[in-house]
Design a protein around this motif. Structure first.
Motif, PDB file in Angstrom:
ATOM      1  N   SER A  50       0.827  -1.209   0.000  1.00  0.00           N
ATOM      2  CA  SER A  50       0.000   0.000   0.000  1.00  0.00           C
ATOM      3  C   SER A  50       0.859   1.256   0.000  1.00  0.00           C
ATOM      4  N   LEU A  51       1.965   1.236   0.722  1.00  0.00           N
ATOM      5  CA  LEU A  51       2.882   2.377   0.707  1.00  0.00           C
ATOM      6  C   LEU A  51       3.454   2.599  -0.686  1.00  0.00           C
ATOM      7  N   PHE A  52       3.823   1.516  -1.350  1.00  0.00           N
ATOM      8  CA  PHE A  52       4.321   1.618  -2.721  1.00  0.00           C
ATOM      9  C   PHE A  52       3.239   2.203  -3.624  1.00  0.00           C
ATOM     10  N   ALA A  53       1.979   1.773  -3.411  1.00  0.00           N
ATOM     11  CA  ALA A  53       0.869   2.286  -4.216  1.00  0.00           C
ATOM     12  C   ALA A  53       0.659   3.778  -3.987  1.00  0.00           C
ATOM     13  N   VAL A  54       0.876   4.255  -2.758  1.00  0.00           N
ATOM     14  CA  VAL A  54       0.770   5.695  -2.488  1.00  0.00           C
ATOM     15  C   VAL A  54       1.802   6.454  -3.320  1.00  0.00           C
ATOM     16  N   GLY A  55       3.013   5.935  -3.381  1.00  0.00           N
ATOM     17  CA  GLY A  55       4.044   6.569  -4.202  1.00  0.00           C
ATOM     18  C   GLY A  55       3.673   6.581  -5.678  1.00  0.00           C
ATOM     19  N   VAL A  56       3.101   5.468  -6.164  1.00  0.00           N
ATOM     20  CA  VAL A  56       2.679   5.413  -7.570  1.00  0.00           C
ATOM     21  C   VAL A  56       1.542   6.387  -7.820  1.00  0.00           C
ATOM     22  N   LEU A  57       0.634   6.527  -6.831  1.00  0.00           N
ATOM     23  CA  LEU A  57      -0.478   7.469  -6.973  1.00  0.00           C
ATOM     24  C   LEU A  57       0.034   8.903  -7.114  1.00  0.00           C
ATOM     25  N   ILE A  58       1.046   9.253  -6.338  1.00  0.00           N
ATOM     26  CA  ILE A  58       1.650  10.581  -6.465  1.00  0.00           C
ATOM     27  C   ILE A  58       2.312  10.737  -7.834  1.00  0.00           C
ATOM     28  N   LEU A  59       2.935   9.665  -8.303  1.00  0.00           N
ATOM     29  CA  LEU A  59       3.586   9.693  -9.616  1.00  0.00           C
ATOM     30  C   LEU A  59       2.576   9.925 -10.740  1.00  0.00           C
ATOM     31  N   CYS A  60       1.320   9.516 -10.523  1.00  0.00           N
ATOM     32  CA  CYS A  60       0.286   9.674 -11.553  1.00  0.00           C
ATOM     33  C   CYS A  60       0.014  11.140 -11.889  1.00  0.00           C
ATOM     34  N   ILE A  61       0.448  12.042 -11.016  1.00  0.00           N
ATOM     35  CA  ILE A  61       0.272  13.470 -11.320  1.00  0.00           C
ATOM     36  C   ILE A  61       0.956  13.812 -12.639  1.00  0.00           C
ATOM     37  N   TRP A  62       2.093  13.188 -12.904  1.00  0.00           N
ATOM     38  CA  TRP A  62       2.864  13.465 -14.126  1.00  0.00           C
ATOM     39  C   TRP A  62       2.536  12.474 -15.252  1.00  0.00           C
ATOM     40  N   LEU A  63       1.546  11.626 -15.047  1.00  0.00           N
ATOM     41  CA  LEU A  63       1.172  10.654 -16.071  1.00  0.00           C
ATOM     42  C   LEU A  63       0.437  11.363 -17.201  1.00  0.00           C
ATOM     43  N   PRO A  64       0.925  11.309 -18.428  1.00  0.00           N
ATOM     44  CA  PRO A  64       0.241  12.008 -19.525  1.00  0.00           C
ATOM     45  C   PRO A  64      -1.027  11.267 -19.953  1.00  0.00           C
ATOM     46  N   GLU A  65      -2.091  12.030 -20.187  1.00  0.00           N
ATOM     47  CA  GLU A  65      -3.337  11.448 -20.696  1.00  0.00           C
ATOM     48  C   GLU A  65      -3.193  11.202 -22.194  1.00  0.00           C
ATOM     49  N   THR A  66      -3.797  10.110 -22.687  1.00  0.00           N
ATOM     50  CA  THR A  66      -3.685   9.766 -24.106  1.00  0.00           C
ATOM     51  C   THR A  66      -4.996   9.912 -24.859  1.00  0.00           C
ATOM     52  N   LEU A  67      -6.112  10.024 -24.145  1.00  0.00           N
ATOM     53  CA  LEU A  67      -7.410  10.078 -24.817  1.00  0.00           C
ATOM     54  C   LEU A  67      -7.643  11.457 -25.424  1.00  0.00           C
ATOM     55  N   HIS A  68      -8.127  11.469 -26.660  1.00  0.00           N
ATOM     56  CA  HIS A  68      -8.478  12.735 -27.321  1.00  0.00           C
ATOM     57  C   HIS A  68      -9.793  13.234 -26.749  1.00  0.00           C
ATOM     58  N   MET A  69      -9.772  14.439 -26.176  1.00  0.00           N
ATOM     59  CA  MET A  69     -10.957  15.012 -25.540  1.00  0.00           C
ATOM     60  C   MET A  69     -11.302  16.321 -26.234  1.00  0.00           C
ATOM     61  N   HIS A  70     -12.041  16.219 -27.332  1.00  0.00           N
ATOM     62  CA  HIS A  70     -12.488  17.413 -28.020  1.00  0.00           C
ATOM     63  C   HIS A  70     -13.683  17.062 -28.890  1.00  0.00           C
ATOM     64  N   ASN A  71     -14.456  18.060 -29.202  1.00  0.00           N
ATOM     65  CA  ASN A  71     -15.603  17.924 -30.086  1.00  0.00           C
ATOM     66  C   ASN A  71     -15.400  18.891 -31.237  1.00  0.00           C
ATOM     67  N   VAL A  72     -15.347  18.367 -32.458  1.00  0.00           N
ATOM     68  CA  VAL A  72     -15.046  19.228 -33.602  1.00  0.00           C
ATOM     69  C   VAL A  72     -16.154  20.233 -33.867  1.00  0.00           C
ATOM     70  N   ASN A  73     -17.330  20.026 -33.284  1.00  0.00           N
ATOM     71  CA  ASN A  73     -18.417  20.987 -33.471  1.00  0.00           C
ATOM     72  C   ASN A  73     -18.289  22.186 -32.554  1.00  0.00           C
ATOM     73  N   LYS A  74     -17.438  22.071 -31.518  1.00  0.00           N
ATOM     74  CA  LYS A  74     -17.297  23.154 -30.550  1.00  0.00           C
ATOM     75  C   LYS A  74     -15.914  23.755 -30.686  1.00  0.00           C
ATOM     76  N   MET A  75     -15.749  24.632 -31.626  1.00  0.00           N
ATOM     77  CA  MET A  75     -14.452  25.235 -31.893  1.00  0.00           C
ATOM     78  C   MET A  75     -14.419  26.637 -31.322  1.00  0.00           C
ATOM     79  N   GLN A  76     -13.405  26.890 -30.562  1.00  0.00           N
ATOM     80  CA  GLN A  76     -13.268  28.212 -29.973  1.00  0.00           C
ATOM     81  C   GLN A  76     -12.025  28.879 -30.535  1.00  0.00           C
ATOM     82  N   ASP A  77     -12.073  30.198 -30.633  1.00  0.00           N
ATOM     83  CA  ASP A  77     -10.957  30.932 -31.202  1.00  0.00           C
ATOM     84  C   ASP A  77      -9.699  30.703 -30.383  1.00  0.00           C
ATOM     85  N   GLY A  78      -8.606  30.433 -31.083  1.00  0.00           N
ATOM     86  CA  GLY A  78      -7.322  30.298 -30.414  1.00  0.00           C
ATOM     87  C   GLY A  78      -7.086  28.936 -29.805  1.00  0.00           C
ATOM     88  N   THR A  79      -8.034  27.986 -29.910  1.00  0.00           N
ATOM     89  CA  THR A  79      -7.862  26.682 -29.294  1.00  0.00           C
ATOM     90  C   THR A  79      -7.532  25.606 -30.305  1.00  0.00           C
TER      91      THR A  79
END
Length: 470
Positions: free
Chosen positions: A248-277
Motif C-alpha cells: 500500500s505504501l508503494f501504491a501511495v508513491g505510484v499514486l503521487i507519480l500519476c500526477i505526471w502521467l500524460p493522458e492519451t485520450l483525445h478530448m475534443h468535439n469538432v463541433n465546438k471550436m473556440q478561437d485560439g484553441t
C-alpha cells in the motif's frame, strides 16, 4: 521541426487543450522509444500485479488462523475462494471501467485503481474474519479496473513501431501472475514449492515474484522477528498486515507519480471550436472535408457495436480459449512435476520446480525486451501468434515422454521445454493484445479491453478446477 510534423499535418487538426493531441504531436516530434512513458506503464502495472500475488505465501496460514476450516485438509478449499474473489470482482467490472476510460480518460481510471489498492489491500491485511478477507479482495478486484485501460494506454503512448514493446511491459506481468498462481496452487496442495521458488527467483534479481517475496518475508513478523515485534504489539495481533501495508505504501508513491502521467485520450468535439484553441494542421481548402470526416468517424466510433466487430471478437475468443488452456497448464505442471515417476510424473523436488520457474521467468524477461519486438516487426502479430500456436502443439505433446529421462538430461529438457512453452505463450498473448487494440478506434479501446478482461477472468476461473480434475 516542420519536417518532423509533416505526417501529423496531413492527418489531423490540433486542439491546444486536448491532451491526446499534445501527445500525438510529441510522438511525431520524438520518434525514439518513449522510455519515461514506458516506465510509467511498468510501474503502474507492477502496482496492480503485486496485490494479486502478495497473499499466496501466507494465505494458507491466514485461513488456518481465521479458524474457518474444521480440518487442515479443508484449508485449501477455503483459500481457493479468497484467491478467486479478486478475479471474480475484476470480471464483474472490467467492461464498466473500460467504458469509463473511454469516456473520461485513462488517467482517472488508473488513479482510482491505485486508490483501491491503497485502501482495500490495507484492509485485507487487517482482516479478522474469513468473510472480511473475501469482501476486501472482491472489492479490490472490482475497483481495480486499470489492467484493461493500461493495455490501451501502453500502445497509445508510443508510435506504432514500439507498440509490441509497450504491450510486452503489460504482458510480462500477466505471465508473472500465471507463474505466481502456480506457486499458490502448489502451496495449497502442500507441495512446499513456494518458499524455495521465491528464494531462487529473488536471487536472480528480477521482479518476477516481488509480491510473494514481500508476503513471505514480512508475514507473521512477531514469530519471525521476535526481537523487533512482540506478540502483544499491533503486528502480533494482525500478523498479515505488514506485507499488505508495504504494498500500500508503494501504491501511495505510484499514486503521487500519476500526477505526471500524460493522458492519451483525445478530448475534443469538432463541433465546438473556440478561437485560439484549434490549429488547422491541414491546408485551408481541405479544412471542411477534414471536419466532415472527423464528424463521421466520431459518430461511427460512438455507435458501432463492439460485439459485431469480428476482428475484435475473434481475437478475444482466441484470447479466452488460450487463457483457459494456459491456466490449466499452470495447474497441472507443478502437480505433474513433483509426482512420482510410477504415476507418470517427474519425481522433481520442490527446489527443482523452483529452479525451472526461475530460469523460465528470467529468460522471458530477456526475450520480451530484446527479441519479441524484432519478431513482430519481421512477421507481424498475426503470423507470429499462428506460428507460436502451431509450435505449442508438438511441444506440449512431448511433455509426457520426459518421464523416460533422468538426471541431468531430464533437468535440461524440462528447463528447455518450460522456457519454450512460456516464450510461445507470451508471443501469442502479446500478439492478441496488439490485434485487440488495433481492431477498434481509440474511444472504444477501454471497452474492448474490458470485454477481453471479463472473458479472460471467467475462463481463468474455470481452468484451475477443470485442469485439476483432469
Amino acid at each position: 521541426m516542420a519536417e518532423n510534423r509533416a505526417p501529423l499535418l496531413e492527418r489531423m487538426m490540433y486542439y491546444e487543450s486536448c491532451p491526446g493531441c499534445k501527445l500525438e504531436r510529441r510522438k511525431e516530434e520524438r520518434r525514439g522509444i518513449p522510455y519515461k512513458e514506458f516506465l510509467y506503464v511498468w510501474i503502474v502495472t507492477l502496482c496492480t500485479a503485486l496485490p494479486i500475488s502478495i497473499l499466496f505465501p501466507f494465505l494458507y496460514f491466514m485461513i488456518r488462523d481465521l479458524h474457518i476450516a474444521k480440518r487442515e485438509e479443508d484449508i485449501g478449499f477455503y483459500a481457493g475462494f479468497v484467491g478467486a474473489s479478486f478475479m471474480f470482482g475484476r470480471a464483474l467490472t472490467s467492461v464498466f471501467w473500460g467504458l469509463v476510460a473511454d469516456r473520461y480518460g485513462r488517467k482517472p481510471v488508473i488513479a482510482i485503481g491505485i486508490c483501491a489498492v491503497v485502501i482495500f489491500n490495507t484492509l485485507f491485511g487487517l482482516s479478522a474474519t474469513y468473510w472480511m478477507a473475501i469482501t476486501t479482495r472482491l472489492l479490490l478486484g472490482s475497483l481495480n479496473g486499470l489492467l484493461g485501460p493500461i493495455k490501451a494506454y501502453s500502445i497509445e503512448v508510443c508510435r506504432a513501431e514500439h507498440q509490441a514493446l509497450g504491450l510486452s511491459l503489460v504482458t510480462k506481468f500477466c505471465i508473472c501472475c500465471l507463474i505466481k498462481y502456480i506457486l499458490y496452487l502448489s502451496r495449497m496442495h502442500n507441495l512446499g514449492i513456494l518458499a524455495v521458488s521465491f528464494q531462487v527467483s529473488t536471487a536472480w534479481g528480477i521482479g518476477l515474484i516481488i509480491g510473494p517475496a514481500i508476503g513471505g518475508f514480512f508475514a507473521q513478523p512477531a514469530e519471525k522477528y521476535p526481537d523487533i515485534f512482540s506478540q502483544d504489539s499491533f503486528f502480533g495481533r494482525f500478523p498479515y498486515f505488514l506485507p499488505c501495508f508495504c504494498i500500500s505504501l508503494f501504491a501511495v508513491g505510484v499514486l503521487i507519480l500519476c500526477i505526471w502521467l500524460p493522458e492519451t485520450l483525445h478530448m475534443h468535439n469538432v463541433n465546438k471550436m473556440q478561437d485560439g484553441t484549434i490549429e488547422f494542421l491541414e491546408a485551408p481548402s481541405c479544412g471542411s472535408g477534414l471536419k466532415e470526416n472527423a464528424n463521421e468517424s466520431e459518430e461511427r466510433a460512438s455507435t458501432e457495436n463492439l460485439f459485431k466487430n469480428w476482428p475484435l471478437m475473434s481475437s478475444i475468443i482466441v484470447y479466452c480459449v488460450f487463457s483457459l488452456h494456459d491456466m490449466a497448464y499452470t495447474e497441472i505442471f507443478s502437480l505433474w512435476a513433483v509426482s512420482d515417476k510410477s504415476y507418470g510424473g517427474l519425481s522433481f523436488s520442490s527446489q527443482d520446480v523452483g529452479e525451472v520457474l526461475a530460469i523460465s521467468g528470467f529468460s522471458l524477461l530477456v526475450y520480451q525486451l530484446f527479441l519479441y519486438p524484432s519478431l513482430v516487426k519481421l512477421l507481424g502479430p498475426i503470423i507470429s501468434s499462428r506460428v507460436a500456436s502451431v509450435l505449442s502443439i508438438p511441444l506440449l505433446a512431448a511433455f509426457p515422454f520426459m518421464t523416460k529421462l533422468s538426471g541431468l538430461r531430464l533437468s535440461l529438457i524440462a528447463n528447455c521445454a518450460s522456457l519454450l512453452k512460456n516464450i510461445l505463450c507470451v508471443t501469442i498473448i502479446t500478439g492478441l493484445f496488439i490485434l485487440q487494440n488495433n481492431a477498434v478506434p481509440q474511444h472504444q479501446r477501454g471497452a474492448a479491453n474490458g470485454i477481453a478482461m471479463t472473458g479472460m477472468s471467467l475462463f481463468k476461473a474455470a481452468a484451475p478446477a477443470g485442469g485439476g480434475i483432469l
